[in-house]
Design a protein around this motif. Structure first.
Motif, PDB file in Angstrom:
ATOM      1  N   SER A  81      12.482 -85.808 -53.497  1.00 23.96           N
ATOM      2  CA  SER A  81      12.047 -85.291 -54.806  1.00 23.96           C
ATOM      3  C   SER A  81      11.920 -83.770 -54.775  1.00 23.96           C
ATOM      4  O   SER A  81      12.229 -83.099 -55.762  1.00 23.96           O
ATOM      5  N   TRP A  82      11.487 -83.200 -53.649  1.00 25.39           N
ATOM      6  CA  TRP A  82      11.377 -81.747 -53.556  1.00 25.39           C
ATOM      7  C   TRP A  82      12.748 -81.082 -53.535  1.00 25.39           C
ATOM      8  O   TRP A  82      12.936 -80.024 -54.134  1.00 25.39           O
ATOM      9  N   VAL A  83      13.711 -81.697 -52.857  1.00 24.41           N
ATOM     10  CA  VAL A  83      15.069 -81.146 -52.838  1.00 24.41           C
ATOM     11  C   VAL A  83      15.661 -81.170 -54.238  1.00 24.41           C
ATOM     12  O   VAL A  83      16.184 -80.164 -54.726  1.00 24.41           O
ATOM     13  N   VAL A  84      15.549 -82.298 -54.904  1.00 31.02           N
ATOM     14  CA  VAL A  84      16.115 -82.442 -56.253  1.00 31.02           C
ATOM     15  C   VAL A  84      15.451 -81.467 -57.229  1.00 31.02           C
ATOM     16  O   VAL A  84      16.081 -81.001 -58.178  1.00 31.02           O
ATOM     17  N   ALA A  85      14.182 -81.123 -56.977  1.00 30.84           N
ATOM     18  CA  ALA A  85      13.442 -80.219 -57.868  1.00 30.84           C
ATOM     19  C   ALA A  85      13.739 -78.741 -57.619  1.00 30.84           C
ATOM     20  O   ALA A  85      13.328 -77.887 -58.417  1.00 30.84           O
ATOM     21  N   LEU A  86      14.460 -78.430 -56.538  1.00 33.28           N
ATOM     22  CA  LEU A  86      14.790 -77.026 -56.286  1.00 33.28           C
ATOM     23  C   LEU A  86      15.605 -76.481 -57.457  1.00 33.28           C
ATOM     24  O   LEU A  86      16.520 -77.155 -57.953  1.00 33.28           O
ATOM     25  N   PRO A  87      15.291 -75.252 -57.906  1.00 29.42           N
ATOM     26  CA  PRO A  87      15.973 -74.699 -59.094  1.00 29.42           C
ATOM     27  C   PRO A  87      17.494 -74.656 -58.989  1.00 29.42           C
ATOM     28  O   PRO A  87      18.184 -74.859 -59.982  1.00 29.42           O
ATOM     29  N   GLU A  88      18.019 -74.424 -57.790  1.00 30.54           N
ATOM     30  CA  GLU A  88      19.471 -74.298 -57.629  1.00 30.54           C
ATOM     31  C   GLU A  88      20.152 -75.619 -57.293  1.00 30.54           C
ATOM     32  O   GLU A  88      21.379 -75.664 -57.175  1.00 30.54           O
ATOM     33  N   PHE A  89      19.386 -76.689 -57.121  1.00 29.55           N
ATOM     34  CA  PHE A  89      19.998 -77.962 -56.738  1.00 29.55           C
ATOM     35  C   PHE A  89      20.853 -78.508 -57.872  1.00 29.55           C
ATOM     36  O   PHE A  89      20.420 -78.611 -59.011  1.00 29.55           O
ATOM     37  N   ASP A  90      22.098 -78.845 -57.526  1.00 31.55           N
ATOM     38  CA  ASP A  90      23.050 -79.313 -58.531  1.00 31.55           C
ATOM     39  C   ASP A  90      23.977 -80.362 -57.910  1.00 31.55           C
ATOM     40  O   ASP A  90      25.151 -80.112 -57.677  1.00 31.55           O
ATOM     41  N   ASP A  91      23.405 -81.527 -57.614  1.00 29.00           N
ATOM     42  CA  ASP A  91      24.197 -82.608 -57.024  1.00 29.00           C
ATOM     43  C   ASP A  91      23.588 -83.925 -57.491  1.00 29.00           C
ATOM     44  O   ASP A  91      22.512 -83.949 -58.085  1.00 29.00           O
ATOM     45  N   ASP A  92      24.274 -84.999 -57.225  1.00 30.49           N
ATOM     46  CA  ASP A  92      23.788 -86.325 -57.592  1.00 30.49           C
ATOM     47  C   ASP A  92      22.601 -86.685 -56.703  1.00 30.49           C
ATOM     48  O   ASP A  92      22.763 -86.800 -55.480  1.00 30.49           O
ATOM     49  N   PRO A  93      21.409 -86.859 -57.273  1.00 24.28           N
ATOM     50  CA  PRO A  93      20.225 -87.175 -56.472  1.00 24.28           C
ATOM     51  C   PRO A  93      20.389 -88.431 -55.618  1.00 24.28           C
ATOM     52  O   PRO A  93      19.791 -88.534 -54.550  1.00 24.28           O
ATOM     53  N   GLN A  94      21.207 -89.367 -56.053  1.00 21.93           N
ATOM     54  CA  GLN A  94      21.385 -90.620 -55.328  1.00 21.93           C
ATOM     55  C   GLN A  94      22.241 -90.468 -54.068  1.00 21.93           C
ATOM     56  O   GLN A  94      22.272 -91.360 -53.232  1.00 21.93           O
ATOM     57  N   ARG A  95      22.931 -89.338 -53.935  1.00 22.08           N
ATOM     58  CA  ARG A  95      23.822 -89.158 -52.786  1.00 22.08           C
ATOM     59  C   ARG A  95      23.077 -88.709 -51.536  1.00 22.08           C
ATOM     60  O   ARG A  95      23.634 -88.694 -50.454  1.00 22.08           O
ATOM     61  N   GLY A  96      21.822 -88.340 -51.667  1.00 21.34           N
ATOM     62  CA  GLY A  96      21.046 -87.876 -50.520  1.00 21.34           C
ATOM     63  C   GLY A  96      20.492 -89.037 -49.729  1.00 21.34           C
ATOM     64  O   GLY A  96      19.371 -89.480 -49.966  1.00 21.34           O
ATOM     65  N   GLY A  97      21.264 -89.521 -48.788  1.00 22.02           N
ATOM     66  CA  GLY A  97      20.838 -90.664 -47.982  1.00 22.02           C
ATOM     67  C   GLY A  97      19.943 -90.250 -46.827  1.00 22.02           C
ATOM     68  O   GLY A  97      19.604 -89.071 -46.643  1.00 22.02           O
ATOM     69  N   GLU A  98      19.560 -91.234 -46.033  1.00 22.19           N
ATOM     70  CA  GLU A  98      18.615 -91.009 -44.935  1.00 22.19           C
ATOM     71  C   GLU A  98      19.137 -89.986 -43.926  1.00 22.19           C
ATOM     72  O   GLU A  98      18.387 -89.138 -43.451  1.00 22.19           O
TER      73      GLU A  98
END
Length: 66
Positions: free
Chosen positions: A34-51
């Motif tokens: 959730s913190w990665v997805v909330a980064l202002p510059e983050f622009d990728d599919d949140p579901q692709r961040g696996g373990e």
């Protein structure tokens, strides 16, 4: 150009700066994602961040914090 999941080192740097009060050794993957997805510059599919990618981000963040 925004951050993607593959930008592990840059994500770790931004987390170290924005969450300086957090010890990355004790962050669970739910919060980390959730913190990665909330980064202002983050622009990728949140579901692709696996373990595996979250582990890599956490390891890089630990290095950054030391």
């Amino acid at each position: 150009m925004g951050l993607k999941w593959v930008d592990v080192q840059e994500i770790a740097i931004q987390l170290a700066e924005s969450r300086a009060d957090v010890d990355p050794r004790f962050v669970n993957f739910v919060n980390l994602r959730s913190w990665v997805v909330a980064l202002p510059e983050f622009d990728d599919d949140p579901q692709r961040g696996g373990e595996k990618v979250l582990e890599a981000i956490q390891a890089a963040w630990i290095e950054e914090a030391e």
